[in-house]
Design a protein around this motif. Structure first.
Motif, PDB file in Angstrom:
ATOM      1  N   ARG A 138      78.841  66.184 -23.151  1.00  0.00           N
ATOM      2  CA  ARG A 138      78.495  65.067 -22.079  1.00  0.00           C
ATOM      3  C   ARG A 138      78.883  63.613 -22.314  1.00  0.00           C
ATOM      4  O   ARG A 138      78.792  62.282 -21.730  1.00  0.00           O
ATOM      5  CB  ARG A 138      76.879  65.621 -21.665  1.00  0.00           C
ATOM      6  CG  ARG A 138      76.234  64.471 -21.673  1.00  0.00           C
ATOM      7  CD  ARG A 138      74.516  64.737 -21.618  1.00  0.00           C
ATOM      8  NE  ARG A 138      73.308  64.453 -21.609  1.00  0.00           N
ATOM      9  CZ  ARG A 138      72.048  64.554 -21.316  1.00  0.00           C
ATOM     10  NH1 ARG A 138      71.389  66.067 -21.353  1.00  0.00           N
ATOM     11  NH2 ARG A 138      71.085  63.430 -21.548  1.00  0.00           N
ATOM     12  N   ASN A 139      78.426  62.774 -23.919  1.00  0.00           N
ATOM     13  CA  ASN A 139      78.269  61.767 -23.937  1.00  0.00           C
ATOM     14  C   ASN A 139      79.901  61.569 -24.191  1.00  0.00           C
ATOM     15  O   ASN A 139      80.040  60.188 -23.780  1.00  0.00           O
ATOM     16  CB  ASN A 139      77.807  61.845 -25.604  1.00  0.00           C
ATOM     17  CG  ASN A 139      76.809  62.332 -25.680  1.00  0.00           C
ATOM     18  OD1 ASN A 139      75.619  61.577 -25.015  1.00  0.00           O
ATOM     19  ND2 ASN A 139      76.055  62.610 -26.819  1.00  0.00           N
ATOM     20  N   GLY A 410      76.448  28.989  -7.163  1.00  0.00           N
ATOM     21  CA  GLY A 410      75.026  29.910  -7.247  1.00  0.00           C
ATOM     22  C   GLY A 410      75.731  31.413  -8.078  1.00  0.00           C
ATOM     23  O   GLY A 410      77.144  31.213  -8.064  1.00  0.00           O
ATOM     24  N   GLY A 411      74.400  32.590  -8.572  1.00  0.00           N
ATOM     25  CA  GLY A 411      75.692  33.745  -9.268  1.00  0.00           C
ATOM     26  C   GLY A 411      74.183  35.135  -9.106  1.00  0.00           C
ATOM     27  O   GLY A 411      73.317  34.646  -8.542  1.00  0.00           O
ATOM     28  N   ILE A 412      74.589  35.422 -10.231  1.00  0.00           N
ATOM     29  CA  ILE A 412      74.056  36.968  -9.938  1.00  0.00           C
ATOM     30  C   ILE A 412      74.326  37.475 -10.985  1.00  0.00           C
ATOM     31  O   ILE A 412      75.570  37.008 -11.861  1.00  0.00           O
ATOM     32  CB  ILE A 412      74.196  37.435  -8.908  1.00  0.00           C
ATOM     33  CG1 ILE A 412      73.237  38.888  -8.881  1.00  0.00           C
ATOM     34  CG2 ILE A 412      76.074  38.476  -8.967  1.00  0.00           C
ATOM     35  CD1 ILE A 412      72.956  39.484  -8.151  1.00  0.00           C
ATOM     36  N   ALA A 413      73.573  38.597 -12.436  1.00  0.00           N
ATOM     37  CA  ALA A 413      74.114  39.798 -13.385  1.00  0.00           C
ATOM     38  C   ALA A 413      73.411  39.937 -12.617  1.00  0.00           C
ATOM     39  O   ALA A 413      72.798  41.160 -12.617  1.00  0.00           O
ATOM     40  CB  ALA A 413      73.408  38.309 -14.624  1.00  0.00           C
ATOM     41  N   CYS A 414      74.716  41.493 -12.729  1.00  0.00           N
ATOM     42  CA  CYS A 414      73.833  42.884 -13.174  1.00  0.00           C
ATOM     43  C   CYS A 414      73.598  43.137 -14.315  1.00  0.00           C
ATOM     44  O   CYS A 414      74.823  43.976 -14.809  1.00  0.00           O
ATOM     45  CB  CYS A 414      75.014  43.458 -11.688  1.00  0.00           C
ATOM     46  SG  CYS A 414      75.171  41.911 -10.912  1.00  0.00           S
ATOM     47  N   GLY A 415      72.507  44.228 -14.654  1.00  0.00           N
ATOM     48  CA  GLY A 415      72.417  45.268 -15.744  1.00  0.00           C
ATOM     49  C   GLY A 415      73.904  46.572 -15.751  1.00  0.00           C
ATOM     50  O   GLY A 415      73.886  46.872 -14.869  1.00  0.00           O
ATOM     51  N   ILE A 416      74.249  46.807 -16.510  1.00  0.00           N
ATOM     52  CA  ILE A 416      75.519  47.522 -16.426  1.00  0.00           C
ATOM     53  C   ILE A 416      74.797  48.939 -17.177  1.00  0.00           C
ATOM     54  O   ILE A 416      74.896  49.683 -16.878  1.00  0.00           O
ATOM     55  CB  ILE A 416      76.815  47.480 -17.504  1.00  0.00           C
ATOM     56  CG1 ILE A 416      76.984  45.679 -17.885  1.00  0.00           C
ATOM     57  CG2 ILE A 416      77.517  48.194 -17.939  1.00  0.00           C
ATOM     58  CD1 ILE A 416      78.323  46.059 -16.656  1.00  0.00           C
ATOM     59  N   GLU A 417      73.834  49.017 -18.013  1.00  0.00           N
ATOM     60  CA  GLU A 417      73.730  49.632 -19.212  1.00  0.00           C
ATOM     61  C   GLU A 417      72.210  50.645 -17.570  1.00  0.00           C
ATOM     62  O   GLU A 417      72.299  51.974 -17.314  1.00  0.00           O
ATOM     63  CB  GLU A 417      72.116  50.148 -20.166  1.00  0.00           C
ATOM     64  CG  GLU A 417      73.712  49.108 -21.104  1.00  0.00           C
ATOM     65  CD  GLU A 417      73.822  47.713 -21.338  1.00  0.00           C
ATOM     66  OE1 GLU A 417      73.613  46.991 -20.434  1.00  0.00           O
ATOM     67  OE2 GLU A 417      75.081  47.632 -22.061  1.00  0.00           O
ATOM     68  N   ARG A 418      71.646  49.918 -16.836  1.00  0.00           N
ATOM     69  CA  ARG A 418      70.551  50.683 -15.732  1.00  0.00           C
ATOM     70  C   ARG A 418      71.413  51.653 -15.305  1.00  0.00           C
ATOM     71  O   ARG A 418      71.230  52.451 -14.250  1.00  0.00           O
ATOM     72  CB  ARG A 418      69.883  49.521 -15.342  1.00  0.00           C
ATOM     73  CG  ARG A 418      68.472  49.954 -14.485  1.00  0.00           C
ATOM     74  CD  ARG A 418      68.433  51.281 -15.025  1.00  0.00           C
ATOM     75  NE  ARG A 418      66.954  50.998 -16.105  1.00  0.00           N
ATOM     76  CZ  ARG A 418      66.344  51.690 -16.466  1.00  0.00           C
ATOM     77  NH1 ARG A 418      65.830  52.816 -16.984  1.00  0.00           N
ATOM     78  NH2 ARG A 418      65.315  51.015 -18.276  1.00  0.00           N
ATOM     79  N   ALA A 421      72.932  54.205 -16.284  1.00  0.00           N
ATOM     80  CA  ALA A 421      71.796  55.846 -16.617  1.00  0.00           C
ATOM     81  C   ALA A 421      71.270  56.175 -14.788  1.00  0.00           C
ATOM     82  O   ALA A 421      71.462  57.051 -15.203  1.00  0.00           O
ATOM     83  CB  ALA A 421      71.160  54.352 -17.101  1.00  0.00           C
ATOM     84  N   ILE A 422      71.277  54.988 -14.186  1.00  0.00           N
ATOM     85  CA  ILE A 422      70.968  55.437 -13.159  1.00  0.00           C
ATOM     86  C   ILE A 422      71.986  56.993 -12.451  1.00  0.00           C
ATOM     87  O   ILE A 422      72.037  57.722 -11.865  1.00  0.00           O
ATOM     88  CB  ILE A 422      70.221  54.303 -11.468  1.00  0.00           C
ATOM     89  CG1 ILE A 422      69.347  53.954 -12.402  1.00  0.00           C
ATOM     90  CG2 ILE A 422      70.797  55.202 -10.120  1.00  0.00           C
ATOM     91  CD1 ILE A 422      68.916  52.022 -11.423  1.00  0.00           C
ATOM     92  N   LEU A 423      73.444  56.015 -12.513  1.00  0.00           N
ATOM     93  CA  LEU A 423      74.289  56.848 -11.838  1.00  0.00           C
ATOM     94  C   LEU A 423      74.637  58.571 -12.522  1.00  0.00           C
ATOM     95  O   LEU A 423      75.129  58.834 -12.433  1.00  0.00           O
ATOM     96  CB  LEU A 423      75.943  55.754 -11.383  1.00  0.00           C
ATOM     97  CG  LEU A 423      76.371  54.482 -10.696  1.00  0.00           C
ATOM     98  CD1 LEU A 423      76.643  53.722 -11.261  1.00  0.00           C
ATOM     99  CD2 LEU A 423      75.323  55.215  -9.313  1.00  0.00           C
ATOM    100  N   LEU A 424      74.526  58.491 -13.914  1.00  0.00           N
ATOM    101  CA  LEU A 424      74.912  59.446 -14.477  1.00  0.00           C
ATOM    102  C   LEU A 424      73.546  60.423 -14.779  1.00  0.00           C
ATOM    103  O   LEU A 424      73.689  61.074 -16.087  1.00  0.00           O
ATOM    104  CB  LEU A 424      75.411  59.012 -15.781  1.00  0.00           C
ATOM    105  CG  LEU A 424      76.797  58.267 -16.681  1.00  0.00           C
ATOM    106  CD1 LEU A 424      77.423  57.843 -17.025  1.00  0.00           C
ATOM    107  CD2 LEU A 424      78.389  59.490 -15.753  1.00  0.00           C
ATOM    108  N   VAL A 432      73.315  54.936 -22.589  1.00  0.00           N
ATOM    109  CA  VAL A 432      74.660  54.886 -22.060  1.00  0.00           C
ATOM    110  C   VAL A 432      75.636  53.850 -22.790  1.00  0.00           C
ATOM    111  O   VAL A 432      76.716  52.793 -22.479  1.00  0.00           O
ATOM    112  CB  VAL A 432      74.848  54.177 -20.503  1.00  0.00           C
ATOM    113  CG1 VAL A 432      74.339  55.126 -19.766  1.00  0.00           C
ATOM    114  CG2 VAL A 432      73.590  52.960 -20.925  1.00  0.00           C
ATOM    115  N   VAL A 433      75.254  53.803 -23.846  1.00  0.00           N
ATOM    116  CA  VAL A 433      76.005  52.758 -25.249  1.00  0.00           C
ATOM    117  C   VAL A 433      76.528  53.867 -26.354  1.00  0.00           C
ATOM    118  O   VAL A 433      75.921  54.254 -26.159  1.00  0.00           O
ATOM    119  CB  VAL A 433      75.168  51.826 -25.268  1.00  0.00           C
ATOM    120  CG1 VAL A 433      74.946  50.515 -24.843  1.00  0.00           C
ATOM    121  CG2 VAL A 433      73.716  51.828 -26.302  1.00  0.00           C
ATOM    122  N   ALA A 434      77.975  53.344 -27.030  1.00  0.00           N
ATOM    123  CA  ALA A 434      77.669  54.585 -27.759  1.00  0.00           C
ATOM    124  C   ALA A 434      77.033  53.677 -28.748  1.00  0.00           C
ATOM    125  O   ALA A 434      77.120  55.540 -29.440  1.00  0.00           O
ATOM    126  CB  ALA A 434      79.676  53.072 -28.494  1.00  0.00           C
TER     127      ALA A 434
END
Ligand code: ASP
Length: 467
Positions: A138-139, A410-418, A421-424, A432-434
Motif C-alpha cells: 500500500r505504501n 495572480g496565482g494559486i497554491a494547491c496542496g499536494i498531500e491533502r 490523501a483524498i485520491l488514495l 502520503v509522504v515518504a
C-alpha cells in the motif's frame, strides 16, 4: 557479461527465458523436497521454486528467511493451468531457480510486511521503522502514485508554457498566518532566516522579472500548534503564478490539469460537476455554513470528487477586539476595484479576488489576483496593524519592485498531500509522504528534533533558556 536484471513482474513476458532477479524474500516455505520463495521487488511479487535437481542451490535456499536480500537466476516457466494464481499479477508463471546469492540477511521485522491494505502496527512503530513500513504494497503504491502525479503536473505545466523556478529555502519571513520556522545565522549574530511559509513574495517578484508563467512544487513550512487534523508543518504545494491573467483563467488552468490527471490515473473516480461550480463565499456560508463545503451527492462514496471554486471572499475576517483586521487570504490579495473606497469607510465590506478550491469538505487550494498598487497595499497593511516602519522593513522590497513596472498578476497554491490523501482514500495526510512526522511533530526514525552539539550552539550565538 552479467545478465541484465529483470523486475519480477516482467517475468510474465519472459517465459522460457533465463533471468536474473533481485529483491527481498517476501516469504519462504519448504514443501516436501522443495523450497518456494515469494520474491518481492518494487514492481511486485513472483514465485520462485527451488528443486532437488539443483541440490546445492536448494540447500542454500533452505537458509532463506523473510526480508533477506537475494539475487536469483533461473528460468521462467508457465504454470500448469490448475496452478495459475489469479490473485497474483505474476500468477501465470514461476521461476525455476538455478542460482542463488544471499546479498544480505535480515532480522525478523517488528511487524509483518503485508501485501494487504491493513495497517495493523501502531503509527509510532511504523514511523520508527518507516523503511520497513514503506516496503508494504500500500505504501509503495502511494509513493509511486505521488511521483507520477507530480510528473504529470510538471509535464502539463511545461506544455502550457510554464517555467519551473526554485525559490530560496533559507528565506525571509513572509506572512501566511502561521508562525515561522527560524534558522539562526552564524555569520550575522542575532539574525535569522525563516523557512518559507510559501514562496509568495518570491513568485510575485518573478512576475516583476518577466517570467509570466511560473510554477514550483514548493516545500512550505508552518509552525503550527499540534492538532490532530492540522496540515503537517512541512508540506508541498503546487505553486503557480501568472501575469496578465484574470481570475477565471487561473481557475480554468487548475480545473483542466486536475481533470486530465484524475482521468489518467484514477479512471474509477467520478467528478461530480463539470465544469466545477464557482460559488461565492456568501452563498457557501448561507447554504453550507462553511467555506469548504462537501458537495458530494453521495457522501459515502469515496470515488466521488466534488470540486468547487469558492470566490468573492470578504477581504477581512471579522474585526478583532483591538480594531485591527486579519486578511482572509493574505495581504497581497487585491480588493475588487469598486470596493477600494470601502477600505477607508467600511473595510469589513470589501470583497477580494481570493479563490479557494473545496473538495469533499477540504480546502485543497487557495490563491488570488494580487494587489499591485502600492497605495492599496499600504492601506491594507495599516488595517492589519502593520506600522509604516514595520511595513518598510518587511515589505519595502516589494513596494519598491512595484515601482519598476509591475504586470497585473495572480496565482494559486494547491496542496499536494491533502489531494493525494483524498485520491488514495488515506485517512491522514501523514501517510502520503515518504518520511512523515507524527501528529505531535516528531520524526521518530532519525529522532528529530534533537539536541545539538554545544559547539554548534556557540557558533550560532545561541544560549538555551530551560523552562
Ligand atoms: N501563497 C498562498 C498560500 O500558500 C497561495 C497564493 O496566494 O498563491 O496559501
Amino acid at each position: 557479461m552479467r545478465m541484465k536484471r529483470l523486475l519480477v513482474t516482467e517475468t510474465v513476458n519472459n517465459t522460457d527465458k533465463q533471468v536474473r532477479l533481485n529483491g527481498w524474500v517476501h516469504m519462504a516455505r519448504r514443501m516436501g523436497k522443495m523450497v518456494f520463495v515469494d520474491l518481492r521487488d518494487v514492481s511486485g511479487i513472483v514465485q520462485v521454486v527451488f528443486t532437488p535437481d539443483k541440490a546445492e542451490v536448494l540447500e542454500a535456499a533452505k537458509k532463506l528467511r523473510s526480508e533477506f536480500v537475494v539475487e536469483i537466476t533461473g528460468t521462467v516457466s508457465k504454470r500448469p493451468e490448475k496452478l495459475i494464481n489469479k490473485e497474483m499479477a505474476t500468477g501465470s508463471v514461476e521461476v525455476q531457480a538455478e542460482g542463488l546469492k544471499i546479498l544480505a540477511e535480515s532480522k525478523t521485522p517488528p511487524f509483518e510486511i503485508v501485501e494487504t491494505e491493513k495497517m495493523d502496527a501502531s503509527e509510532e512503530l511504523r514511523f520508527k521503522y518507516r523503511y520497513l513500513d514503506l516496503r508494504r504494497a500500500r505504501n509503495q503504491r502511494t509513493i509511486i502514485v505521488r511521483s507520477k502525479l507530480l510528473k504529470f503536473m510538471r509535464d502539463f505545466l511545461h506544455s502550457e508554457g510554464f517555467i519551473e523556478i526554485e525559490t530560496p529555502i533559507l528565506a525571509k519571513s513572509t506572512p501566511e498566518g502561521a508562525r515561522d520556522y527560524l534558522v539562526p545565522s552564524r555569520e550575522y549574530p542575532g539574525k535569522f532566516y525563516a523557512l518559507p511559509q510559501s514562496p509568495q513574495q518570491y513568485k510575485q517578484m518573478l512576475m516583476v522579472a518577466g517570467f509570466d508563467k511560473y510554477f514550483q512544487i514548493a516545500p512550505c513550512f508552518r509552525d503550527e500548534d499540534a492538532r490532530s487534523d492540522r496540515a503537517p508543518d512541512q508540506f508541498f504545494q503546487l505553486d503557480i503564478e501568472m501575469s496578465f491573467v484574470e481570475q477565471g483563467e487561473i481557475l480554468d488552468l487548475v480545473e483542466r490539469l486536475y481533470t486530465e490527471m484524475i482521468k489518467k490515473y484514477f479512471p474509477e473516480k467520478k467528478i461530480t460537476f463539470s465544469p466545477w461550480p464557482r460559488i461565492s463565499y456568501a452563498e457557501a456560508m448561507a447554504k453550507n455554513k462553511t467555506d469548504k463545503p462537501d458537495l458530494r451527492k453521495n457522501k459515502n462514496d469515496s470515488n466521488e470528487l466534488a470540486f468547487a471554486f469558492i470566490v468573492d471572499w470578504p477581504f477581512f475576517e471579522a474585526e478583532r477586539k483591538d480594531g485591527k483586521y486579519v486578511a482572509h487570504h493574505h495581504i497581497f490579495t487585491a480588493p475588487h476595484t469598486e470596493d477600494i473606497g470601502l477600505l477607508d469607510t467600511d473595510p469589513g465590506k470589501v470583497r477580494s479576488w481570493q479563490h479557494d478550491i473545496a473538495l469533499n469538505g477540504y480546502e485543497i487550494a487557495g490563491g488570488s489576483i494580487r494587489s499591485t498598487d502600492p497605495k492599496v497595499l499600504e492601506k491594507v497593511l495599516e488595517l492589519v496593524g502593520v506600522t509604516k516602519e514595520e511595513a518598510k522593513i518587511q515589505f519595502g522590497h516589494m513596494m519598491e519592485a512595484f515601482e519598476y513596472g509591475v504586470p497585473p498578476h495572480g496565482g494559486i497554491a494547491c496542496g499536494i498531500e491533502r489531494l493525494l490523501a483524498i485520491l488514495l482514500n488515506e485517512p491522514s495526510v501523514r501517510e502520503v509522504v515518504a518520511f512523515p512526522k507524527t501528529a505531535d511533530n516528531r520524526e521518530i526514525m532519525t529522532g528529530s528534533p534533537s539536541d545539538v552539539d554545544p559547539g554548534q550552539l556557540k557558533d550560532l550565538h545561541i544560549k538555551i533558556v530551560k523552562k
